[in-house]
Design a protein around this motif. Structure first.
Motif, PDB file in Angstrom:
ATOM      1  N   ARG A  51       0.728  -1.258  -0.040  1.00 46.74           N
ATOM      2  CA  ARG A  51       0.048   0.031  -0.234  1.00 46.74           C
ATOM      3  C   ARG A  51       0.987   1.226   0.093  1.00 46.74           C
ATOM      4  O   ARG A  51       0.328   2.460  -0.419  1.00 46.74           O
ATOM      5  CB  ARG A  51      -0.912  -0.084   1.301  1.00 46.74           C
ATOM      6  CG  ARG A  51      -2.063  -1.076   1.123  1.00 46.74           C
ATOM      7  CD  ARG A  51      -3.130  -0.950   2.168  1.00 46.74           C
ATOM      8  NE  ARG A  51      -2.261  -1.506   3.523  1.00 46.74           N
ATOM      9  CZ  ARG A  51      -2.882  -1.632   4.607  1.00 46.74           C
ATOM     10  NH1 ARG A  51      -4.295  -1.151   4.779  1.00 46.74           N
ATOM     11  NH2 ARG A  51      -2.363  -2.147   5.823  1.00 46.74           N
ATOM     12  N   GLY A 105     -11.270   0.666   6.836  1.00 45.47           N
ATOM     13  CA  GLY A 105      -9.970   0.082   6.495  1.00 45.47           C
ATOM     14  C   GLY A 105      -9.473  -1.143   7.478  1.00 45.47           C
ATOM     15  O   GLY A 105      -8.365  -1.740   7.318  1.00 45.47           O
ATOM     16  N   SER A 131      -1.782   3.358   5.268  1.00 49.12           N
ATOM     17  CA  SER A 131      -2.141   4.111   3.814  1.00 49.12           C
ATOM     18  C   SER A 131      -1.359   5.554   4.194  1.00 49.12           C
ATOM     19  O   SER A 131      -0.787   5.942   5.246  1.00 49.12           O
ATOM     20  CB  SER A 131      -3.722   4.514   4.173  1.00 49.12           C
ATOM     21  OG  SER A 131      -4.017   5.383   5.131  1.00 49.12           O
ATOM     22  N   TRP A 132      -1.247   6.086   2.820  1.00 54.62           N
ATOM     23  CA  TRP A 132      -0.557   7.575   2.842  1.00 54.62           C
ATOM     24  C   TRP A 132      -1.440   8.542   3.508  1.00 54.62           C
ATOM     25  O   TRP A 132      -0.821   9.368   4.075  1.00 54.62           O
ATOM     26  CB  TRP A 132      -0.717   7.998   1.251  1.00 54.62           C
ATOM     27  CG  TRP A 132       0.335   7.024   0.418  1.00 54.62           C
ATOM     28  CD1 TRP A 132      -0.016   6.222  -0.444  1.00 54.62           C
ATOM     29  CD2 TRP A 132       1.740   7.062   0.679  1.00 54.62           C
ATOM     30  NE1 TRP A 132       1.170   5.893  -0.958  1.00 54.62           N
ATOM     31  CE2 TRP A 132       2.325   6.084  -0.265  1.00 54.62           C
ATOM     32  CE3 TRP A 132       2.674   7.888   1.302  1.00 54.62           C
ATOM     33  CZ2 TRP A 132       3.659   6.222  -0.724  1.00 54.62           C
ATOM     34  CZ3 TRP A 132       4.168   7.724   0.966  1.00 54.62           C
ATOM     35  CH2 TRP A 132       4.349   6.925   0.149  1.00 54.62           C
ATOM     36  N   GLU A 133      -2.702   8.391   3.731  1.00 55.41           N
ATOM     37  CA  GLU A 133      -3.284   9.166   4.639  1.00 55.41           C
ATOM     38  C   GLU A 133      -3.051   9.033   5.944  1.00 55.41           C
ATOM     39  O   GLU A 133      -2.944  10.169   6.820  1.00 55.41           O
ATOM     40  CB  GLU A 133      -5.014   8.948   4.522  1.00 55.41           C
ATOM     41  CG  GLU A 133      -5.560   9.310   3.204  1.00 55.41           C
ATOM     42  CD  GLU A 133      -5.635   8.210   2.256  1.00 55.41           C
ATOM     43  OE1 GLU A 133      -6.491   8.076   1.423  1.00 55.41           O
ATOM     44  OE2 GLU A 133      -4.961   7.255   2.361  1.00 55.41           O
ATOM     45  N   SER A 158      -4.831   7.826  -1.852  1.00 51.14           N
ATOM     46  CA  SER A 158      -5.027   6.361  -1.829  1.00 51.14           C
ATOM     47  C   SER A 158      -4.825   5.390  -3.028  1.00 51.14           C
ATOM     48  O   SER A 158      -4.955   4.479  -2.876  1.00 51.14           O
ATOM     49  CB  SER A 158      -6.460   6.283  -1.072  1.00 51.14           C
ATOM     50  OG  SER A 158      -7.510   6.624  -1.732  1.00 51.14           O
ATOM     51  N   ASN A 159      -5.114   6.138  -4.079  1.00 57.41           N
ATOM     52  CA  ASN A 159      -5.073   5.410  -5.444  1.00 57.41           C
ATOM     53  C   ASN A 159      -3.798   5.100  -6.117  1.00 57.41           C
ATOM     54  O   ASN A 159      -3.337   4.530  -7.022  1.00 57.41           O
ATOM     55  CB  ASN A 159      -5.999   6.248  -6.231  1.00 57.41           C
ATOM     56  CG  ASN A 159      -7.208   6.251  -5.896  1.00 57.41           C
ATOM     57  OD1 ASN A 159      -7.781   5.300  -5.612  1.00 57.41           O
ATOM     58  ND2 ASN A 159      -7.776   7.373  -6.543  1.00 57.41           N
TER      59      ASN A 159
END
Length: 348
Positions: A14, A152, A275-277, A339-340
């Motif tokens: 991810r 998630g 995640s990047w978030e 997130s993509n």
């Protein structure tokens, strides 16, 4: 006696392109100056000495483990020939750890999670160990108190029945629930008896091996000869027989079927940094809300995520974007779409 197993075989897909199969996220310094696995070791060392901390990883990451954890005894690196999910990893590790610490309890920890209140985390681990000492047939997990309707994470549903040890509630688990959609996650939050499943467990080594024998017998049979093998014989045996284990998670193999399972509701600032978030949430920001990692500079720009592993990156006059550079690859996009990023791998 309490031992720790840290699972460090994941590929961290991810976080591509920063995290790669050659160097996944547990070996990166995503949050602070130290790598995620180094932070995990430092967090548990005050209550479990390094000689009782074991790392389970796949063969391709052994050198990374040795380089980043030079004080870890070499015998404490448990090597999977291939990743086959958490149930075989835990079974293999339990068989090997039992050879050194016969009657020990075992705490299982991921190698790549963030925990902000480390003292509270250690207090809960010590409480969990005390509970297992007096309830050797029980399985205990840590459930994180949710503060948002997160889709998630998996969830743990618990009942109101339980007990208290050292001012911590220990509650009976009703069920483990897969990652929900947004509407269901909001309902879990409203109902108030659901916790995030952080993948952290405490049990006696004897009990988890008995549970695996009962509910995941193919895995148990594939590895049980470790009991009678000498230390020098184990790796060859594992390399030959590991493929006969059931490639499945410990949740599916054991936890969804076992009866005597409890949870401690925990609040120590946990995040799986998946995640990047999440990275954007926890990395320090400048006054304009920018996260800058590596050789990154910003001018007249706000609310950006700029990460460089080797190249100089300068962003000027742009807001709400991400720039991620690693190994000659540079990805740029709207921050709302970060997130993509993993989906762009197919294009490259």
């Amino acid at each position: 006696m309490l031992c720790a197993l840290i699972m460090a075989g994941g590929k961290g897909t991810r976080f591509w392109p920063l995290s790669t199969e050659e160097k996944p996220k547990q070996f990166l310094n995503l949050i602070g100056e130290k790598t995620m696995i180094q932070m995990t070791i430092d967090r548990i060392k005050p209550i479990i000495p390094i000689e009782r901390i074991f790392i389970c990883t796949v063969s391709k990451y052994v050198n990374l483990v040795k380089k980043q954890l030079p004080d870890l005894p070499e015998k404490n690196i448990i090597i999977e020939p291939e990743g086959r999910n958490t149930a075989p990893c835990i079974a293999l590790s339990a068989f090997i750890m039992k050879k050194y610490y016969k009657d020990a309890n075992m705490v299982v920890l991921p190698s790549d999670h963030l925990i902000r209140d480390e003292e509270e985390f250690r207090n809960i681990i010590k409480t969990a160990d005390k509970f297992i000492e007096h309830n050797s047939s029980a399985i205990l997990t840590l459930g994180m108190k949710p503060n948002r309707a997160e889709t998630g994470y998996g969830y743990i549903k618990y009942t109101k029945k339980g007990m208290s040890i050292s001012n911590y509630n220990i509650l009976k688990v009703d069920s483990f629930v897969e990652k929900p959609n947004k509407k269901t996650a909001k309902r879990y939050l409203d109902e108030g008896n659901y916790l995030w499943n952080g993948g952290m467990f405490i049990w006696s080594i004897d009990n988890i091996l008995e549970q695996i024998k009962l509910y995941s017998n193919d895995t148990y049979k594939a590895l049980k000869m470790i009991n009678i093998l000498g230390e020098q014989e184990i790796q060859y045996f594992v390399n030959t027989n590991y493929k006969y284990t059931e490639s499945t998670s410990i949740d599916y193999a054991v936890l969804e079927k076992a009866q005597d399972i409890y949870v401690i509701p925990s609040n120590f600032g946990w995040d799986d940094v998946g995640s990047w978030e999440a990275l954007d949430r926890y990395r320090e920001k400048d006054d304009a809300g920018n996260v800058l990692v590596g050789n990154s500079k910003i001018k007249d720009a706000e609310n950006n995520l700029v990460i460089s592993s080797s190249q100089d990156i300068i962003v000027e006059g742009l807001n709400d974007i991400y720039v991620i550079e690693n190994d000659g690859k540079i990805l740029v996009g709207r921050k709302s779409n970060v997130s993509n990023v993993k989906n762009l791998k197919e294009i490259i």
